[in-house]
Design an enzyme around this catalytic site. Sequence first.
Site, PDB file in Angstrom:
ATOM      1  N   LYS A  86      -4.111  24.501 -14.425  1.00 25.36           N
ATOM      2  CA  LYS A  86      -4.039  23.274 -15.225  1.00 25.36           C
ATOM      3  C   LYS A  86      -3.860  23.526 -16.726  1.00 25.36           C
ATOM      4  O   LYS A  86      -3.283  22.695 -17.423  1.00 25.36           O
ATOM      5  CB  LYS A  86      -5.282  22.405 -14.982  1.00 25.36           C
ATOM      6  N   ASN A 107      -2.461  18.128 -14.960  1.00 24.94           N
ATOM      7  CA  ASN A 107      -2.532  18.201 -13.492  1.00 24.94           C
ATOM      8  C   ASN A 107      -1.277  17.637 -12.841  1.00 24.94           C
ATOM      9  O   ASN A 107      -1.146  17.651 -11.626  1.00 24.94           O
ATOM     10  CB  ASN A 107      -3.763  17.455 -12.952  1.00 24.94           C
ATOM     11  N   ASP A 122      -5.909  12.918 -13.796  1.00 26.88           N
ATOM     12  CA  ASP A 122      -7.275  13.045 -13.235  1.00 26.88           C
ATOM     13  C   ASP A 122      -8.229  12.016 -13.848  1.00 26.88           C
ATOM     14  O   ASP A 122      -8.957  11.322 -13.139  1.00 26.88           O
ATOM     15  CB  ASP A 122      -7.847  14.445 -13.505  1.00 26.88           C
ATOM     16  N   GLY A 145     -21.099  19.168 -16.251  1.00 26.81           N
ATOM     17  CA  GLY A 145     -19.980  20.104 -16.253  1.00 26.81           C
ATOM     18  C   GLY A 145     -19.125  19.922 -17.484  1.00 26.81           C
ATOM     19  O   GLY A 145     -19.156  18.861 -18.137  1.00 26.81           O
ATOM     20  N   GLY A 147     -15.781  21.619 -17.420  1.00 27.74           N
ATOM     21  CA  GLY A 147     -14.498  22.203 -17.036  1.00 27.74           C
ATOM     22  C   GLY A 147     -13.372  21.180 -17.115  1.00 27.74           C
ATOM     23  O   GLY A 147     -13.478  20.157 -17.808  1.00 27.74           O
ATOM     24  N   GLY A 262     -15.464  11.234  -4.215  1.00 23.40           N
ATOM     25  CA  GLY A 262     -14.298  11.862  -4.843  1.00 23.40           C
ATOM     26  C   GLY A 262     -12.965  11.407  -4.277  1.00 23.40           C
ATOM     27  O   GLY A 262     -11.921  11.647  -4.893  1.00 23.40           O
TER      28      GLY A 262
HETATM   29  P1  NDP Z   1     -13.394  24.040 -13.520  1.00 25.24           P
HETATM   30  O1  NDP Z   1     -13.484  25.422 -12.934  1.00 25.24           O
HETATM   31  O2  NDP Z   1     -12.531  23.811 -14.690  1.00 25.24           O
HETATM   32  O3  NDP Z   1     -14.860  23.521 -13.934  1.00 25.24           O
HETATM   33  C1  NDP Z   1     -15.955  23.673 -13.071  1.00 25.24           C
HETATM   34  C2  NDP Z   1     -17.218  23.243 -13.813  1.00 25.24           C
HETATM   35  O4  NDP Z   1     -18.289  23.307 -12.875  1.00 25.24           O
HETATM   36  C3  NDP Z   1     -17.594  24.133 -14.984  1.00 25.24           C
HETATM   37  O5  NDP Z   1     -18.146  23.346 -16.010  1.00 25.24           O
HETATM   38  C4  NDP Z   1     -18.694  25.029 -14.366  1.00 25.24           C
HETATM   39  O6  NDP Z   1     -19.626  25.506 -15.303  1.00 25.24           O
HETATM   40  C5  NDP Z   1     -19.373  24.034 -13.476  1.00 25.24           C
HETATM   41  N1  NDP Z   1     -20.175  24.662 -12.455  1.00 25.24           N
HETATM   42  C6  NDP Z   1     -19.744  25.424 -11.424  1.00 25.24           C
HETATM   43  N2  NDP Z   1     -20.801  25.834 -10.680  1.00 25.24           N
HETATM   44  C7  NDP Z   1     -21.930  25.312 -11.281  1.00 25.24           C
HETATM   45  C8  NDP Z   1     -23.300  25.355 -11.004  1.00 25.24           C
HETATM   46  N3  NDP Z   1     -23.788  26.033  -9.947  1.00 25.24           N
HETATM   47  N4  NDP Z   1     -24.161  24.703 -11.818  1.00 25.24           N
HETATM   48  C9  NDP Z   1     -23.700  24.008 -12.885  1.00 25.24           C
HETATM   49  N5  NDP Z   1     -22.386  23.922 -13.210  1.00 25.24           N
HETATM   50  C10 NDP Z   1     -21.514  24.566 -12.412  1.00 25.24           C
HETATM   51  O7  NDP Z   1     -12.973  23.117 -12.287  1.00 25.24           O
HETATM   52  P2  NDP Z   1     -12.401  21.628 -12.369  1.00 25.24           P
HETATM   53  O8  NDP Z   1     -13.113  20.914 -13.441  1.00 25.24           O
HETATM   54  O9  NDP Z   1     -10.919  21.631 -12.369  1.00 25.24           O
HETATM   55  O10 NDP Z   1     -12.844  21.082 -10.934  1.00 25.24           O
HETATM   56  C11 NDP Z   1     -14.206  20.787 -10.691  1.00 25.24           C
HETATM   57  C12 NDP Z   1     -14.299  20.067  -9.364  1.00 25.24           C
HETATM   58  O11 NDP Z   1     -13.643  18.808  -9.479  1.00 25.24           O
HETATM   59  C13 NDP Z   1     -13.629  20.815  -8.205  1.00 25.24           C
HETATM   60  O12 NDP Z   1     -14.483  20.761  -7.083  1.00 25.24           O
HETATM   61  C14 NDP Z   1     -12.369  20.011  -7.951  1.00 25.24           C
HETATM   62  O13 NDP Z   1     -11.966  20.052  -6.599  1.00 25.24           O
HETATM   63  C15 NDP Z   1     -12.838  18.610  -8.333  1.00 25.24           C
HETATM   64  N6  NDP Z   1     -11.751  17.716  -8.681  1.00 25.24           N
HETATM   65  C16 NDP Z   1     -11.627  16.561  -7.967  1.00 25.24           C
HETATM   66  C17 NDP Z   1     -10.621  15.678  -8.251  1.00 25.24           C
HETATM   67  C18 NDP Z   1     -10.503  14.433  -7.438  1.00 25.24           C
HETATM   68  O14 NDP Z   1      -9.487  13.748  -7.563  1.00 25.24           O
HETATM   69  N7  NDP Z   1     -11.509  14.058  -6.664  1.00 25.24           N
HETATM   70  C19 NDP Z   1      -9.637  15.927  -9.312  1.00 25.24           C
HETATM   71  C20 NDP Z   1      -9.892  17.145 -10.048  1.00 25.24           C
HETATM   72  C21 NDP Z   1     -10.905  18.008  -9.712  1.00 25.24           C
HETATM   73  P3  NDP Z   1     -19.530  27.009 -15.897  1.00 25.24           P
HETATM   74  O15 NDP Z   1     -18.437  26.978 -16.909  1.00 25.24           O
HETATM   75  O16 NDP Z   1     -20.873  27.222 -16.451  1.00 25.24           O
HETATM   76  O17 NDP Z   1     -19.217  27.909 -14.721  1.00 25.24           O
END
Ligand code: NDP
Length: 297
Positions: A86, A107, A122, A145, A147, A262
């Site tokens: 992305k 995206n 998104d 989060g 991300g 979701g």
């Molecule tokens: P990223 O990898 O960019 O971000 C993931 C985030 O999750 C980071 O902030 C990470 O924190 C955090 N995280 C992961 N594990 C943990 C944990 N155990 N405890 C706390 N924080 C945690 O991924 P995306 O943002 O692109 O995607 C995130 C989710 O969103 C995915 O599951 C994806 O499938 C879903 N999604 C769903 C969509 C939909 O249409 N329903 C659209 C887009 C995404 P850290 O940096 O500290 O690791």
Amino acid sequence: MTPMSSPLHPSETTNPDQPFLSLITGSFSTPAGGNPTVAMVEAAYRDLGLAARYVNCEVSTSALADAVRGAAAMGWAGFNCSLPHKVAVIEHLDDLSPAARIIGAVNCVVIRHGRLTGENTDGKGFVEALRRAQDPAGASMVVLGAGGAARAIAVESALAGAATVTIVARHLAAASALAHRVAEQTGAATSALPWEPGMPVPAADILVNATSVGMHPDGEAVVDIDLDSLDPATLVADVIANPPRSRLIREAELRGCRTIDGLGMLVAQAVVAIELWTGCTPDPAVMRTELERIFSV
Ligand code: NDP
């Protein structure tokens, strides 16, 4: 055996001058095998009667540049980018939409006359799904989060009028950077909190899990917060689409909260993408039904 999805018949084409040419769209990600988007989008194309296809492609990080060039060379109308492309895709594009520029992630890419424009659907998808349950205007919101999904959700919710947006993340620097970016770009009041294990849920109208916690194959995982501190008046939204009934959604409902799964966001972001690629507005009910069939919801 009944085929999973019947291919479009050439007679369904909207362009009688080119009866054997399909409009091509698709997705570049890795791993791609568990992404259900192709089924949902092709169900929408069939329902619209469009001679259009969506190809789910396994594209490694090192192959991304060639994949983007290939899509443009073959005249694709556009493609989705999912994990981990992305941000990386941006350097291969000609332009960004204002939202994608603010969010800093793409995206959805639209290809017109050989020019590639990066969009971000998104956050728009999330807000669209949210609006069916609650208007974000004037609401207080907590986003778990920092991300890509969190960025898109925080920015678009603030642009939709959220009064306050609090970002909670394991790395305070990441939470602060996102809070700062949202405040700077949208004027919303924002704050950042470090994620302490088992922490009480900060008081808010809307709580969003924008982390990947609870995603298949770890479908029973749940974010490390004190779920018993959830206020039943808080609306709980989860980005996790697979499984749709995530543990967070189930736990929140047990505590009397309204929830948004979701799938709503997945459908709504794809509706915007299909409009951008084809100029046609698909029926979200058809897309949701196809996802529910796949997940046996
Ligand atoms: P990223 O990898 O960019 O971000 C993931 C985030 O999750 C980071 O902030 C990470 O924190 C955090 N995280 C992961 N594990 C943990 C944990 N155990 N405890 C706390 N924080 C945690 O991924 P995306 O943002 O692109 O995607 C995130 C989710 O969103 C995915 O599951 C994806 O499938 C879903 N999604 C769903 C969509 C939909 O249409 N329903 C659209 C887009 C995404 P850290 O940096 O500290 O690791």
